[in-house]
Design an enzyme around this catalytic site. Structure first.
Site, PDB file in Angstrom:
ATOM      1  CG  ASP A  78      -0.155   0.074   2.520  1.00  0.00           C
ATOM      2  OD1 ASP A  78       1.034  -0.204   2.432  1.00  0.00           O
ATOM      3  OD2 ASP A  78      -0.690  -0.027   3.738  1.00  0.00           O
ATOM      4  CE1 TYR A 230       1.952  -3.355  10.781  1.00  0.00           C
ATOM      5  CE2 TYR A 230       1.723  -0.980   9.832  1.00  0.00           C
ATOM      6  CZ  TYR A 230       1.824  -2.498   9.488  1.00  0.00           C
ATOM      7  OH  TYR A 230       2.318  -3.091   8.374  1.00  0.00           O
ATOM      8  CD  GLU A 436       0.096  -5.997   2.224  1.00  0.00           C
ATOM      9  OE1 GLU A 436      -0.739  -6.477   2.660  1.00  0.00           O
ATOM     10  OE2 GLU A 436       0.204  -4.954   1.907  1.00  0.00           O
TER      11      GLU A 436
END
Ligand code: NAG
Ligand code: NAG
Length: 457
Positions: A78, A230, A436
Site C-alpha cells: 500500500d 499498527y 503481501e
C-alpha cells in the site's frame, strides 16, 4: 613457501565454498536490498534501472505546519507511511549491519544496506521536527487501502499525524530512538557527522518517550486509529529497547542503567518469545545479553530460543510456524535474535543450523521460492499495488488487483508473507495474509542471510 601458502589458502576457500548451501546468499541479499528501493517514496534518486516503473510520488506529504515529510518508505503493498513499523524495520536492518558487517561485505552489499537504512533514517530525521514532536503516520489508512493504482496517480489527501507532549507515544518515540541509535552505529565508521546527527535525535527521542508516557494509538495522536493502523499494546518494551540500543552504541553506563531499570519496572523477564513490530522484550534480552554484566538476559534469551525451537509448531516441511500472517518473517526474526546466543558462544551448532534451515525454506527447500525474482518458481502475484500496474498509459485500478495474470513488474527481492501451517500457499494477489510484501519482512530476513554469509555458508 609463498606458493605453499597460496595453495593452502586455495584449499581453504574451496572447503568454504563446498560447505555452502545450494542457494546464492549474496544474490538474495542484493535482491532483498533492491526491494527497499522499490518501496521508496518521494523524489527518487540512485534507483536501479530495473525499477524504471517506480516514479516520484507523494511530493506533497507535509506536516500540520507545512513541514516537509516527503521521502521514506511505503509500508507494504500500500502507500501508507507508518513511523512505528518503519523505525522497527530500520532497527532490525541496522542490527544486522552491525552484527554481520563482514557478511554484508562479502556479499558485496555493504553500501546497499547502508543506502537502505539511510533512505529511512533521512526521513525519520525530517519527521522529528522538534525535541518533543515526531510525525508517526502519513496517509489515511482506510482511504489508502480503498485505492488500487500507481502511487504517482494517487490524488488522496494524505493527513500527517504526530506525537507531542499533548498526544504522546512512548512506543513509537522509543522505537524511533532505537532505530536512530542503531543506525548511528552503522554510519560511525563511514560518516561520523551523520552518525552524530542520528545519535543526537535518538537521545532527544528517548527522553521524550520516557518523560511523556503513553501508547501512541491511545493518546489521540492518530484520530482514526480504528484498528487499521499498527496498534501498540504497551511501551515498556520499546523504552527498554531504545535505552538498550543507546547503551550498546554509546557505551554510556547511564543508558545501560536506565535500560535495566525499565526492564525491571515493566517485568520484561516474564515475557517470553517476543520480538515483532509490537513486542520487543526478547530483542531487549538480545541487546542486553551482549552488553550487560548481568547474565540474566542471556539466560532468558537462551531459554526462549530453546523453547521456540523445541516446543513450537513446525510445518511438515520444517518452518517454525508462529503466525499465519507473515509466517516467514516471524521465523526469520526468531533466527536473528537467537543467533545472538550463538554469537556469545552457546548452542552454536543448533542455532546456526536452525537459521540456515528457516532461510533455505524460504529460498526453495519447501519446493518453491518465496522471494520475488529469485530461484525456482518464485511468486509472480505478490500483493503490491505498483508492481501490479502495467506501463503507462494503461490505466491501473481494481481490475489489476483481481486479475490472475502475473504482475507486469517484478518487485524483486521481496519476501512474501509465506505459507500456512501445512506448507499451503497459493500465489494469489488477493491473499494479503500470505502474499503481501512489507518493509518489516525483509529486515530480519536480510540480517540472517548476512549472518549465514559471515559464518561461511
Ligand atoms: C557484542 O556485539 C558486537 C557486535 O555488535 C560484537 O562485536 C561483540 O563482540 C559482542 N560482545 C560480546 C561480549 O560478545
Ligand atoms: C479517512 O478516509 C475515510 C474514507 O475515505 C473517511 O471516511 C475518513 O473521514 C477519513 N479520515 C480522516 C481523518 O481524514
Amino acid at each position: 613457501m609463498a606458493s605453499l601458502r597460496s595453495i593452502l589458502l586455495l584449499l581453504l576457500s574451496a572447503a568454504v565454498a563446498c560447505h555452502g548451501g545450494t542457494y546464492d546468499y549474496s544474490e538474495v541479499i542484493q535482491k532483498s536490498l533492491l526491494f527497499y528501493q522499490a518501496e521508496r517514496t518521494g523524489k527518487l534518486s540512485g534507483m536501479d534501472p530495473s525499477l524504471y516503473w517506480r516514479k516520484d510520488s507523494c511530493l506533497d506529504d507535509k506536516g500540520q505546519n507545512g513541514e516537509d515529510l516527503t521521502g521514506g518508505y511505503f509500508d507494504a503493498g500500500d502507500y501508507m507511511k507508518f513511523g512505528f513499523t518503519l523505525a522497527y524495520t530500520l532497527t532490525l536492518l541496522s542490527w544486522g549491519a552491525i552484527s554481520y558487517e563482514q557478511g554484508y561485505a562479502s556479499a558485496g552489499a555493504l553500501d546497499g544496506v547502508r543506502d537502505a537504512i539511510k533512505w529511512g533514517t533521512d526521513y525519520l530525521l525530517k519527521a522529528h521536527v522538534s525535541a518533543n514532536e515526531l510525525y508517526v503516520q502519513v496517509g489515511n489508512t482506510t482511504a489508502d487501502h480503498n485505492y488500487w493504482g500507481r502511487p504517482e496517480d494517487m490524488t488522496l489527501e494524505r493527513p500527517a499525524y504526530k506525537v507531542d507532549t499533548e498526544h504522546p507515544g512512548s512506543d513509537v518515540a522509543a522505537e524511533t530512538a532505537a532505530a536512530l541509535a542503531a543506525a548511528s552505529g552503522v554510519f560511525r565508521s563511514v560518516d561520523a557527522t551523520y552518525a552524530d546527527t542520528l545519535l543526537q535525535h535518538a537521545k532527544e527521542l528517548i527522553a521524550f518517550a520516557d518523560n511523556y508516557r503513553a501508547i501512541y494509538t491511545e493518546s489521540g495522536a492518530i484520530p482514526d486509529s480504528d484498528g487499521t493502523a499498527y496498534l501498540s499494546k504497551g511501551y515498556g518494551d520499546e523504552l527498554a529497547w531504545g535505552y538498550a540500543w543507546l547503551a550498546k552504541i554509546t557505551n554510556d553506563q547511564t543508558y545501560l542503567q536506565r535500560a535495566e531499570e525499565v526492564y525491571e519496572e515493566f517485568g520484561l523477564i516474564n515475557i517470553g518469545g517476543g520480538l515483532n513490530w509490537e513486542q520487543k522484550a526478547s530483542g531487549v534480552d538480545a541487546v542486553l545479553a551482549n552488553i550487560s554484566s548481568n547474565g540474566q538476559y542471556l539466560e532468558h534469551l537462551r531459554g526462549t530460543c530453546n523453547y521456540l525451537l523445541t516446543n513450537e509448531k513446525r510445518t511438515p516441511k520444517g518452518l517454525l510456524f508462529l503466525s499465519e500472517w507473515g509466517s516467514l518473517q516471524v521465523a526469520a526474526t526468531v533466527a536473528l535474535m537467537c543467533l545472538e546466543v550463538s554469537n556469545l558462544g552457546l548452542d552454536q551448532e543448533t542455532l546456526q543450523a536452525f537459521a540456515k534451515q528457516q532461510i533455505d525454506y524460504a529460498l526453495g527447500d519447501a519446493g518453491r521460492s518465496y522471494v520475488v525474482g529469485f530461484g525456482e518458481n518464485p511468486p509472480l502475484r505478490a500483493h503490491h499495488r505498483a508492481a501490479s500496474c502495467p506501463d503507462l498509459p494503461a490505466t491501473c485500478d481494481w481490475t489489476q488487483y483481481s486479475t490472475t495474470d502475473p504482475n507486469p513488474h517484478e518487485v524483486t527481492g521481496a519476501l512474501v508473507g509465506g505459507p500456512g501451517e501445512n506448507d499451503d500457499y497459493s500465489d494469489d494477489r488477493t491473499d494479503y495474509v500470505h502474499n503481501e510484501v512489507c518493509i518489516v519482512y525483509n529486515a530480519p530476513f536480510t540480517g540472517v542471510l548476512a549472518a549465514l554469509k559471515q559464518l561461511g555458508y
